[in-house]
Design an enzyme around this catalytic site. Structure first.
Site, PDB file in Angstrom:
ATOM      1  N   ASP A 277       0.821  -1.209   0.000  1.00 21.08           N
ATOM      2  CA  ASP A 277       0.000   0.000   0.000  1.00 21.08           C
ATOM      3  C   ASP A 277       0.858   1.264   0.000  1.00 21.08           C
ATOM      4  O   ASP A 277       1.811   1.390   0.778  1.00 21.08           O
ATOM      5  CB  ASP A 277      -0.897  -0.015   1.239  1.00 21.08           C
ATOM      6  CG  ASP A 277      -1.737   1.240   1.373  1.00 21.08           C
ATOM      7  OD1 ASP A 277      -2.621   1.446   0.520  1.00 21.08           O
ATOM      8  OD2 ASP A 277      -1.491   2.017   2.312  1.00 21.08           O
ATOM      9  N   GLU A 312       1.268  -0.190  -4.981  1.00 17.23           N
ATOM     10  CA  GLU A 312       0.513   1.036  -5.174  1.00 17.23           C
ATOM     11  C   GLU A 312       1.532   2.165  -5.032  1.00 17.23           C
ATOM     12  O   GLU A 312       2.118   2.336  -3.959  1.00 17.23           O
ATOM     13  CB  GLU A 312      -0.597   1.208  -4.142  1.00 17.23           C
ATOM     14  CG  GLU A 312      -1.380   2.497  -4.386  1.00 17.23           C
ATOM     15  CD  GLU A 312      -2.257   2.920  -3.217  1.00 17.23           C
ATOM     16  OE1 GLU A 312      -3.201   3.700  -3.455  1.00 17.23           O
ATOM     17  OE2 GLU A 312      -2.002   2.487  -2.086  1.00 17.23           O
TER      18      GLU A 312
END
Length: 614
Positions: A277, A312
């Site tokens: 993330d 990401e």
């Protein structure tokens, strides 16, 4: 696949447990003893509070801020905490299991206690991935790890090949997205035990499904994180992320903590891959940096399995993706926000916030995302006032995970509304065909397969001042968006009813849901038959973008000299005259649509073809 059917498979061997030998935390040994080890450089001593009837035990100093002790005859299931010199009792930051979440005691856990059934599973190659993102607590009623298992048969039949779990690291409260986890080694107790998570992974593997896990290495949640009480050096006091204090990856103890966390999920729980993330919030000047170090460790530790690592990364760093020369290129793919943002502007006409950078010629920008990966490859961003990204046209199509919806792009909207509430059905259907027939890796968000109209608002479970801060922050965030002037309409993220509204209900029992589910199943079957074989062994390369105005025209070169070509009119009303693709028409959103292209097709529509060399 049922367990009885699985027993007939030659790749499922005798069931045995699995473990990752952690150099910290509570490690249960074969002789029944447990080695406890904690990095606590900020205090002079640590006491182990073990069980309810056993005496407290001071840990031994071991140098460099480490404390440790091996205790004989500690059974699995024994609760424990660490007591600081000021009397504060804290959980083990490397706890494998918590009783009642991060504010409860840590539990000595036996990682060998679960006997794996799909013992011979080695994963699937990345080019076969069709990803289904889900939230373990909101997947249905009842939820949790057992609730996910109940969905697996339907997903496998649909053509999904990988499920991706939103973060499961234990967090404070009974509900949350998972990005505020504070105990990265402990599966959230509100979803189930570590063995129940392993059962979920095992059940998915029996059905031929990969399981990916979203992990958060850029911050800890604001509630239940006790590291600052005894290991303030874990954090970089000179920097903060948008979500809290920055982690100091200059320290080897911190690097080891996260490197082992990644290996722990891959080895002990047999996840097939990790999605990292918001890595743009990680700063690390070391060579190699922490992301490269983690990826290298994972590749070295599991050479006989298909392990998939996905980023990401708002920086669009192509150098990190496999297909770019260099030691950092160890990640299969990146979530492609550029594709989403351009597609969203095409579908909705919204140009607020980050969509402003895609407002001009959005179909052309969408075509660039499909043909070359990133829209921003070092290009100037007017909204940011700086350049962003790196050249990506050399990368294979499978280096990009595309999506029309995900947890962020739905849940970070003020009302959590899905595309079904924002765009016409025929528009969403055309864009769904584009998503699933493109050679990029597609991702669906739970419920998207039947066109769910149910919102997925942001929800969390904090108390006191922190709850007030969250409420006020969300009001201020959305006050900046044009068209949103009703703060009273904003769902209260702290209200249990907001979570309840996000729990996925069964598919709507109507014709529209049935037709959408049939469409997705048809497209995925076509993808597995036609597109996936082209992705194997780099048989398809980067593409060319011939899009103009509202007509999308992208083609990817095949190794034999032909092209996979997609032509689409992405607007209502009549389209311009356009060249009909040569060769085999493999998909038309409306029968006979390809033949209508020279005269200009009316409304939203898509044609996919395999063009062979003359």
């Amino acid at each position: 696949m049922t367990p009885s059917a699985a027993a007939q498979r030659p790749d499922i061997a005798e069931a045995v447990g699995s473990t990752h030998d952690l150099p910290f935390g509570a490690q249960l040994r074969a002789d029944g003893s447990v080695r406890f080890r904690l990095w606590a450089p900020g205090v002079d001593g640590i006491t182990l509070v073990l069980g309810e009837e056993l005496p407290d035990l001071p840990l031994d100093r071991q140098g460099d801020g480490w404390f440790g002790l091996t205790v004989p005859a500690v059974p699995a299931g024994t609760p424990y905490r660490y007591r600081l010199p000021d009397g504060t009792e804290v959980p083990d930051p490397a706890s494998r299991h918590q009783r009642g979440g991060p504010l409860g005691p840590s539990i000595v856990w036996d990682p060998q206690g679960y006997a794996w059934r799909a013992q011979g599973w080695r994963g699937r190659p990345w080019h076969e991935a069709v990803i289904y993102e889900l939230h373990c607590g909101a997947i249905g009623r009842p939820g949790g790890f057992a609730g996910v298992i109940r969905r697996l048969d339907d997903l496998a039949r649909l053509g999904v090949t990988a499920i991706e779990l939103m973060p499961v690291a234990d967090f404070v409260g009974s509900r949350g997205w998972g990005y505020d986890g504070v105990l990265p080694f402990a599966p959230a107790s509100v979803y189930g035990t570590p063995d129940e998570l392993k059962q979920l992974v095992d059940a998915a593997h029996e059905r031929g499904l990969m399981v990916l896990l979203d992990v958060v290495y850029n911050h800890f949640g604001p509630a239940g994180n006790f590291l600052g009480h005894y290991a303030g050096a874990f954090f970089d006091g000179s920097r903060v992320t948008p979500w809290g204090p920055a982690i100091d990856f200059a320290r080897p103890q911190v690097r080891a903590f996260f490197r082992h966390n990644a290996l722990y999920w891959l080895e002990e729980f047999r996840f097939d891959g990790l999605r990292f993330d918001a890595v743009h919030a990680i700063e690390d000047a070391a060579q190699p940096d922490i992301l490269t170090e983690i990826a290298a460790a994972a590749r070295a530790a599991l050479p006989d399995r298909h392990i998939h690592l996905i980023l990401e990364n708002d920086r669009n760093e192509a150098r990190r993706l496999i297909g770019t020369p260099g030691p950092a290129a160890r990640f299969e793919a990146q979530w492609n926000d550029d594709f989403h943002h351009a597609a969203h502007v095409v579908l909705t006409g919204e140009t607020d916030g980050y969509y402003a950078d895609y407002a001009h010629d959005p179909v052309v920008r969408l075509g660039r995302a499909l043909a070359e990966g990133f829209v921003y490859q070092g290009d100037w961003s007017e909204r940011r006032g700086e350049s962003r990204g790196e050249p990506s046209a050399h990368l294979p199509p499978a280096a990009f995970v595309d999506f029309l919806q995900n947890h962020d792009q739905i849940g970070n909207r003020a009302l959590g509304d899905r595309l079904t509430a924002l765009a016409a059905p025929e528009a969403v259907e055309a864009m769904t065909a584009l998503l699933l027939l493109s050679p990029h890796i597609p991702l669906l968000f739970m419920g998207e397969e039947w066109g769910s109209r149910q919102p997925f608002p942001f929800f969390c479970d904090f108390e006191g001042e922190l709850a007030d801060v969250v409420r006020q922050g969300r009001r201020e965030e959305f006050a900046q968006f044009a068209g949103f002037d009703d703060a009273a309409a904003l769902p209260d993220a702290l209200d249990p009813d907001t979570f309840d509204s996000a729990v996925l209900a069964p598919a709507e029992d109507d014709a529209a849901a049935a037709l959408r589910l049939e469409l997705v199943g048809t497209l995925l079957a076509l993808r597995h038959r036609v597109i996936v074989p082209l992705l194997a062994d780099r048989r398809i390369g980067p593409g060319i973008n011939r899009s103009r105005d509202r007509m999308l025209d992208v083609a990817w070169m095949l190794s034999g000299g032909g092209w996979l070509r997609i032509v689409a009119h992405l607007a209502p009303g009549p389209g311009p005259a356009w060249e009909k693709p040569a060769g085999e028409i493999v998909y038309e959103s409306v029968a006979g649509l390809a033949g209508s292209l020279p005269g200009g097709i009316a409304g939203w529509g898509l044609v996919a073809a395999l063009e062979q060399p003359a």
